[in-house]
Design an enzyme around this catalytic site. Structure first.
Site, mmCIF file in Angstrom:
data_model
loop_
_atom_site.group_PDB
_atom_site.id
_atom_site.type_symbol
_atom_site.label_atom_id
_atom_site.label_comp_id
_atom_site.label_asym_id
_atom_site.label_seq_id
_atom_site.Cartn_x
_atom_site.Cartn_y
_atom_site.Cartn_z
ATOM 1 N N ASP A 300 39.300 53.470 -111.571
ATOM 2 C CA ASP A 300 40.639 53.945 -112.118
ATOM 3 C C ASP A 300 40.547 55.128 -111.797
ATOM 4 O OD1 ASP A 300 43.100 52.248 -114.180
ATOM 5 O OD2 ASP A 300 43.509 53.881 -112.515
ATOM 6 N N GLU A 493 52.377 53.043 -118.078
ATOM 7 C CA GLU A 493 51.022 52.716 -118.588
ATOM 8 C C GLU A 493 51.274 54.219 -120.132
ATOM 9 O OE1 GLU A 493 48.879 54.300 -114.490
ATOM 10 O OE2 GLU A 493 48.028 54.792 -116.444
#
Ligand code: GLC
Length: 602
Positions: A300, A493
């Site tokens: 990521d 997020e």
């Protein structure tokens, strides 16, 4: 069945099985050819060229010095959320992609780069792209065929801009509604992840990766257990025994791998205190070994940097654990130098480098990038097309969940004398799209092309119907009905992590004030998750959970006025209060306001 028809069926089945075996053998031959080409290419590559293939940088890191794509043999570029060319048009994206590609093709071995982006609900970074409902709503459709159509449409818009790879589908199984990424998962059960992972992968990649000019690489994410962290803390720790991890969070990946997903993204989160980016057991032993995943694992964004130790140790741990490509996303020079040291000091075996590069090259060959490295601009006509908007409208219709319909107030009449529409979210495209739209976090306002809920209502009613809009509902004292849109401002997020899911006082007052005037209230909630509405329900005659529907507000009007009967079923349990959070079907003393799978119709 007549004898003639019986024989016809037999002949048909024989031809079908012959066709399938032909395709399988064709596919096997193609893969054999690709493996041969990969072996040949790897045998020619220097260690520098191999290290370059493992680099992924954001476009902003090389936009002003694209020659470094060539100098450092950079194998991949991405657009992080909102990282767009100055002119945000599909043509400008395609020009940018082609320019970057031209530098990659100046390298000695002319290995094309692969470009990735978060097209998670349409090609959502690009102005004018069709924005589809986020996965939480798609989960409520319980319609895998529709999910495949949505992914296919998104893939055509992504490919139209040259981009080869989407960091989707997110197949998180969100367990705690406080998690800011709840809306990115299809729902709280592994069954939903399994139901939707394969169709989404097939939609993006087509049946066989690279088999059409709009086939793009999919990326199942985030492996493993991103939706199970304690307290719903983003990038937190999933504290479960292995059997429970495998039962809840792994099935979606098995489905995605069986559908041929070509990449998987490691999760920032940890399992029982161990960061996934450093877990050899889960990334290599389980994912590549036990599950036989043949694609490549990408980190990521800066995920490697979160590991313990100095940079060199972080890289050593991550690569040896099984990360094949590192989404740096900026400092490619330091990566390059450090990787050379680690290889020279034999802290990372060359065999591990070769395995990573082989996996990456195989996908590039499958995608056809060596034959067609540049944008196929014939797809530009698909971008933002009416055809795609109709698919999105259908997805909106099927994603809506009707939670209450007192005295069958819904469907509304298109010939009502006066309809009051209230609430900021009723006329705000940015709010109805949610996070990951144009910018990383998303934002309210007229951020792209689409139809707001208010605009959709005005289009749907008869010319004799007066539609009055009031953000705070104050100016209007009488109407046949009020449609009041409430909910969350966009987020993405960890910035969406919440300790409290109660509605704002503003939203509550908006509804209670209108109700106090004696006007029937149809409430529509725009949110990335279930919120606490228990006390508000008494003031609502009808209540629709609309999630984050995207650009095609017409789909909501279709349900409001009965052109489509609501069919959506909750993809998450709906808590009565914060005391019940987290709440999931199967919990002991399970007693939600509305259970998983609930949904009314007309
Ligand atoms: C983000 C997200 C991931 C996304 C990546 C690239 O931090 O965790 O889902 O694909 O970075 O934008």
């Amino acid at each position: 069945m007549s004898k003639k028809n019986f024989y016809l069926v037999i002949i048909f089945l024989a031809l079908l099985s012959c066709r399938n075996s032909t395709i399988n053998s064709f596919e096997e031959d193609k893969l054999k050819d690709i493996n041969k080409r990969v072996d040949e290419l790897i045998s020619k590559m220097t260690i520098d060229e191999k290290i370059g293939q493992m680099i992924q940088v954001d476009r902003s890191a090389v936009i002003n010095n694209p020659q470094d794509i060539k100098n450092y043999y950079i194998g991949s570029i991405l657009s992080g959320g909102g990282s767009a060319p100055a002119t945000n048009t599909p043509e400008a994206w395609a020009d940018m992609y082609d320019q970057f590609q031209s530098y990659a093709l100046q390298t000695r071995l002319k290995i094309p780069l692969i470009y990735g982006i978060d097209a998670v609900h349409g090609h959502n970074n690009v102005y004018g792209a069709v924005i589809f409902p986020h996965n939480i709503g798609l989960g409520c459709t319980r319609n895998p065929e529709l999910v495949e159509k949505v992914a296919r449409a998104a893939a055509e818009e992504v490919a139209a801009t040259g981009i080869d790879w989407t960091f989707a589908p997110c197949i998180a199984v969100p367990q705690d509604e406080r998690w800011g990424r709840t809306y990115e998962g299809f729902g709280e059960t592994p069954e939903l992840a399994v139901m939707m992972a394969a169709p989404a992968v097939r939609g993006f990649q087509t049946e066989i990766l690279g088999s059409s000019n709009s086939s793009i690489l999919a990326c199942a994410k985030h492996f493993l257990g991103d939706g199970g962290t304690k307290g719903g803390k983003d990038q937190g720790d999933t504290q479960l025994d292995e059997a429970t991890i495998r039962k809840i969070h792994l099935p979606g990946y098995i489905s995605a791998i069986n559908a041929g997903v070509g990449s998987i993204m490691a999760s920032y989160s940890s399992i029982n205190g161990l960061k996934m980016h450093g877990s050899k057991y889960w990334l290599t032993d389980v994912l590549k070994g036990e599950l036989k995943f043949q694609g490549f694992i990408v980190s990521d964004w800066g995920g490697v940097d979160q590991l313990p130790g100095d940079y060199k140790s972080k890289l050593e741990t991550a690569i040896n654990a099984g990360i094949d490509m590192v989404m740096l996303p900026y400092d490619y020079k330091n990566f390059f130098i450090t990787m050379k040291q680690l290889i020279n000091e034999k802290r990372i075996p060359v065999s591990r480098i070769d395995d990573a590069v082989r996996r990456i090259l195989k996908v590039k060959f499958q995608l056809g990038l060596f034959e067609k490295p540049y944008t196929d601009r014939s797809l530009l006509s698909k971008f933002g097309s009416q055809e795609h908007r109709m698919i999105a409208r259908e997805a909106v219709r099927q994603s809506l969940v009707l939670l209450k319909n007192e005295n069958k107030i819904l469907p509304l009449s298109k010939n009502a004398k006066r309809i009051l529409v209230a609430g900021k979210a009723a006329n705000d495209l940015g709010i109805q799209c949610g996070g990951w739209t144009i910018s990383w976090q998303g934002s309210s306002g007229n951020i792209t092309i689409g139809t707001t809920i208010l605009e959709a209502i005005k289009k749907a009613v008869s010319p004799n119907t007066l539609v009055s809009y009031s953000v705070d509902g104050n100016e209007i004292d009488n109407a046949d009905v009020a449609i009041v849109v409430i909910g969350e401002e966009p987020y993405a997020e960890g910035q969406g992590d919440r300790s409290d899911l109660n509605l704002s006082t503003k939203d509550i007052n908006l509804i209670t004030n209108i109700k106090s005037k004696g006007i029937p209230v149809v409430a529509i909630l725009i949110s990335g998750r279930p919120m606490i509405i228990t006390n508000l329900l008494d003031y609502c005659d009808a209540f629709i959970a609309a999630w984050l529907p995207g650009s095609e507000g017409d789909g909501i009007a279709d349900v409001l006025f009965g052109d489509y009967k609501p069919t959506g079923k909750l993809s998450l349990s709906w808590p009565k209060s914060m005391n019940q959070v987290p709440i999931n079907i199967g919990d002991e003393n399970y007693d939600p306001l509305f259970p998983y799978g609930y949904g009314l119709t007309y």
